[in-house]
Design a protein around this motif. Sequence first.
Motif, PDB file in Angstrom:
ATOM      1  N   ALA A  23     -34.937  13.665   6.920  1.00 10.92           N
ATOM      2  CA  ALA A  23     -35.407  12.892   5.762  1.00 10.92           C
ATOM      3  C   ALA A  23     -35.712  11.456   6.181  1.00 10.92           C
ATOM      4  CB  ALA A  23     -34.366  12.914   4.646  1.00 10.92           C
ATOM      5  N   ALA A  24     -34.834  10.896   7.032  1.00 18.45           N
ATOM      6  CA  ALA A  24     -35.055   9.531   7.523  1.00 18.45           C
ATOM      7  C   ALA A  24     -36.304   9.469   8.413  1.00 18.45           C
ATOM      8  CB  ALA A  24     -33.828   9.055   8.298  1.00 18.45           C
ATOM      9  N   ALA A  25     -36.447  10.460   9.301  1.00 17.01           N
ATOM     10  CA  ALA A  25     -37.612  10.502  10.192  1.00 17.01           C
ATOM     11  C   ALA A  25     -38.898  10.691   9.391  1.00 17.01           C
ATOM     12  CB  ALA A  25     -37.453  11.627  11.208  1.00 17.01           C
ATOM     13  N   SER A  26     -38.854  11.573   8.389  1.00 15.37           N
ATOM     14  CA  SER A  26     -40.014  11.822   7.544  1.00 15.37           C
ATOM     15  C   SER A  26     -40.426  10.560   6.796  1.00 15.37           C
ATOM     16  CB  SER A  26     -39.702  12.950   6.561  1.00 15.37           C
ATOM     17  OG  SER A  26     -40.814  13.219   5.737  1.00 15.37           O
ATOM     18  N   SER A  27     -39.434   9.807   6.344  1.00 16.89           N
ATOM     19  CA  SER A  27     -39.711   8.536   5.671  1.00 16.89           C
ATOM     20  C   SER A  27     -40.439   7.568   6.607  1.00 16.89           C
ATOM     21  CB  SER A  27     -38.399   7.913   5.187  1.00 16.89           C
ATOM     22  OG  SER A  27     -38.621   6.627   4.671  1.00 16.89           O
ATOM     23  N   ALA A  28     -40.011   7.535   7.865  1.00 14.79           N
ATOM     24  CA  ALA A  28     -40.651   6.661   8.857  1.00 14.79           C
ATOM     25  C   ALA A  28     -42.091   7.092   9.113  1.00 14.79           C
ATOM     26  CB  ALA A  28     -39.864   6.677  10.159  1.00 14.79           C
ATOM     27  N   ILE A  29     -42.324   8.402   9.157  1.00 12.21           N
ATOM     28  CA  ILE A  29     -43.680   8.929   9.374  1.00 12.21           C
ATOM     29  C   ILE A  29     -44.605   8.506   8.231  1.00 12.21           C
ATOM     30  CG2 ILE A  29     -45.078  11.034   9.491  1.00 12.21           C
ATOM     31  CD1 ILE A  29     -42.615  12.354  10.888  1.00 12.21           C
ATOM     32  N   SER A  54     -43.548   2.189  12.181  1.00 14.42           N
ATOM     33  CA  SER A  54     -42.388   2.108  11.303  1.00 14.42           C
ATOM     34  C   SER A  54     -41.125   2.391  12.115  1.00 14.42           C
ATOM     35  CB  SER A  54     -42.508   3.117  10.157  1.00 14.42           C
ATOM     36  OG  SER A  54     -41.351   3.095   9.337  1.00 14.42           O
ATOM     37  N   ILE A  55     -40.052   1.707  11.751  1.00 15.81           N
ATOM     38  CA  ILE A  55     -38.762   1.927  12.395  1.00 15.81           C
ATOM     39  C   ILE A  55     -37.704   2.080  11.301  1.00 15.81           C
ATOM     40  CG2 ILE A  55     -37.011   0.996  13.948  1.00 15.81           C
ATOM     41  CD1 ILE A  55     -39.178  -0.681  15.271  1.00 15.81           C
ATOM     42  N   VAL A  56     -36.937   3.159  11.364  1.00 14.19           N
ATOM     43  CA  VAL A  56     -35.809   3.329  10.439  1.00 14.19           C
ATOM     44  C   VAL A  56     -34.551   3.579  11.259  1.00 14.19           C
ATOM     45  CG1 VAL A  56     -37.263   4.249   8.590  1.00 14.19           C
ATOM     46  CG2 VAL A  56     -36.154   5.827  10.199  1.00 14.19           C
ATOM     47  N   THR A  57     -33.418   3.215  10.694  1.00  8.52           N
ATOM     48  CA  THR A  57     -32.132   3.390  11.381  1.00  8.52           C
ATOM     49  C   THR A  57     -31.349   4.517  10.725  1.00  8.52           C
ATOM     50  OG1 THR A  57     -32.066   1.041  11.946  1.00  8.52           O
ATOM     51  CG2 THR A  57     -30.002   2.258  12.083  1.00  8.52           C
ATOM     52  N   TYR A  58     -30.798   5.389  11.568  1.00  7.32           N
ATOM     53  CA  TYR A  58     -29.968   6.492  11.074  1.00  7.32           C
ATOM     54  C   TYR A  58     -28.854   6.753  12.079  1.00  7.32           C
ATOM     55  CZ  TYR A  58     -28.398  11.132   9.697  1.00  7.32           C
ATOM     56  OH  TYR A  58     -27.621  12.195   9.316  1.00  7.32           O
ATOM     57  N   ASN A  59     -27.600   6.649  11.635  1.00  4.79           N
ATOM     58  CA  ASN A  59     -26.448   6.953  12.495  1.00  4.79           C
ATOM     59  C   ASN A  59     -26.519   6.255  13.862  1.00  4.79           C
ATOM     60  OD1 ASN A  59     -24.885   8.410  10.819  1.00  4.79           O
ATOM     61  ND2 ASN A  59     -25.119  10.374  11.865  1.00  4.79           N
ATOM     62  N   GLN A  60     -26.708   4.945  13.842  1.00  2.00           N
ATOM     63  CA  GLN A  60     -26.772   4.139  15.065  1.00  2.00           C
ATOM     64  C   GLN A  60     -27.939   4.530  15.971  1.00  2.00           C
ATOM     65  OE1 GLN A  60     -22.551   4.895  16.178  1.00  2.00           O
ATOM     66  NE2 GLN A  60     -22.279   2.684  16.030  1.00  2.00           N
ATOM     67  N   LYS A  61     -28.953   5.171  15.379  1.00  2.97           N
ATOM     68  CA  LYS A  61     -30.197   5.486  16.099  1.00  2.97           C
ATOM     69  C   LYS A  61     -31.339   4.696  15.469  1.00  2.97           C
ATOM     70  CE  LYS A  61     -29.204  10.432  16.763  1.00  2.97           C
ATOM     71  NZ  LYS A  61     -29.739  11.773  16.447  1.00  2.97           N
ATOM     72  N   LYS A  62     -32.312   4.343  16.274  1.00  2.00           N
ATOM     73  CA  LYS A  62     -33.554   3.778  15.760  1.00  2.00           C
ATOM     74  C   LYS A  62     -34.646   4.831  15.915  1.00  2.00           C
ATOM     75  CE  LYS A  62     -32.970  -1.208  16.344  1.00  2.00           C
ATOM     76  NZ  LYS A  62     -33.504  -2.418  17.034  1.00  2.00           N
ATOM     77  N   ILE A  63     -35.180   5.281  14.805  1.00  2.00           N
ATOM     78  CA  ILE A  63     -36.269   6.261  14.831  1.00  2.00           C
ATOM     79  C   ILE A  63     -37.579   5.491  14.750  1.00  2.00           C
ATOM     80  CG2 ILE A  63     -37.282   8.275  13.715  1.00  2.00           C
ATOM     81  CD1 ILE A  63     -34.503   8.797  12.460  1.00  2.00           C
ATOM     82  N   ASN A  64     -38.377   5.577  15.811  1.00  2.00           N
ATOM     83  CA  ASN A  64     -39.640   4.847  15.916  1.00  2.00           C
ATOM     84  C   ASN A  64     -40.820   5.794  15.713  1.00  2.00           C
ATOM     85  OD1 ASN A  64     -38.925   1.976  17.348  1.00  2.00           O
ATOM     86  ND2 ASN A  64     -37.547   3.602  18.026  1.00  2.00           N
ATOM     87  N   VAL A  65     -41.746   5.393  14.875  1.00  2.00           N
ATOM     88  CA  VAL A  65     -42.976   6.156  14.674  1.00  2.00           C
ATOM     89  C   VAL A  65     -44.160   5.204  14.865  1.00  2.00           C
ATOM     90  CG1 VAL A  65     -44.374   7.525  13.084  1.00  2.00           C
ATOM     91  CG2 VAL A  65     -41.887   7.736  13.060  1.00  2.00           C
ATOM     92  N   GLU A  66     -45.129   5.637  15.655  1.00  2.00           N
ATOM     93  CA  GLU A  66     -46.312   4.833  15.923  1.00  2.00           C
ATOM     94  C   GLU A  66     -47.548   5.724  15.827  1.00  2.00           C
ATOM     95  OE1 GLU A  66     -46.845   1.419  19.098  1.00  2.00           O
ATOM     96  OE2 GLU A  66     -47.363   3.340  20.011  1.00  2.00           O
TER      97      GLU A  66
END
Length: 287
Positions: A127-133, A7-19
Amino acid sequence: MTGYGKSIVTYNQKKINVEIKSLNSKTLDLSTRIAPLYREKEMEIRQIVAKQLERGKIDFSIWIEKDDAVDAAPINAALVENYYKQIKAISEKTGIPAPQDWFNTLLRMPDVTTKNDVEKLSIEEWAAASSAIHEAIANLLTFRKQEGAALQKKFTEKVDNIENLLLSIEPFEKSRVEKIRQSIVKGLEQIPSVDYDKNRLEQELIYYIEKLDISEEKQRLTNHLKYFRETMNEDGAVGKKLGFIAQEMGREINTTGSKSNQAEMQNVVVKMKDELEQIKEQVLNAF
């Protein structure tokens, strides 16, 4: 059970990647690679993964991709100006020539481009990172369900094959009683001057046949096959349970083989063992 989720979510011009990747394992074996910003949440992450995945060799990774323009270290203009004044003053006082390339010189000075601010994890970013997880885990579970459906189809085929092979034993089982009797009588007749009690022979023959009877083994194996089917339709993790049932099936098939004194029956038992072995190989993949 093997699986993969990303999953990849975007937050404040960052891409949070979870694999997340999972391989077969009887217990939960979780290894993590966590970006420094999220390390304070490692225990929470582990709890989330363990609660939803339950078992397997799990590789979890979470990392951040940033825009180069956003991630560039800022130039400390005040410090650059201070260095410039100092170098110029020293040059005028000592007569040492001033550098021709001021920018190249000044940008190499200590702390001019050092990023001093310490990034802190905000509630919103977590919250954004948790959503990606959670999304990555959901994707992995979907992958597992697809693989589980394919496994169930394979198991059903193999269980049906064993059941049909078990039924195919019956004709040989019924005919072998008479074959055993004829073989014993023929053997006695070949011994000269031997007189035997036919009633006693029948009694011994009945006792002998009872020792070779496989009715109980057939009934228990039939029950195990039924239980295996029922277990496949249960909710939750059933891999271990299916493995135990397969072991019990193997015991009944082996006992049937040891009691089978006909080549035709033994051939059927060998085929049942082959089908069961294929179940055992795949049952490790069952969730």
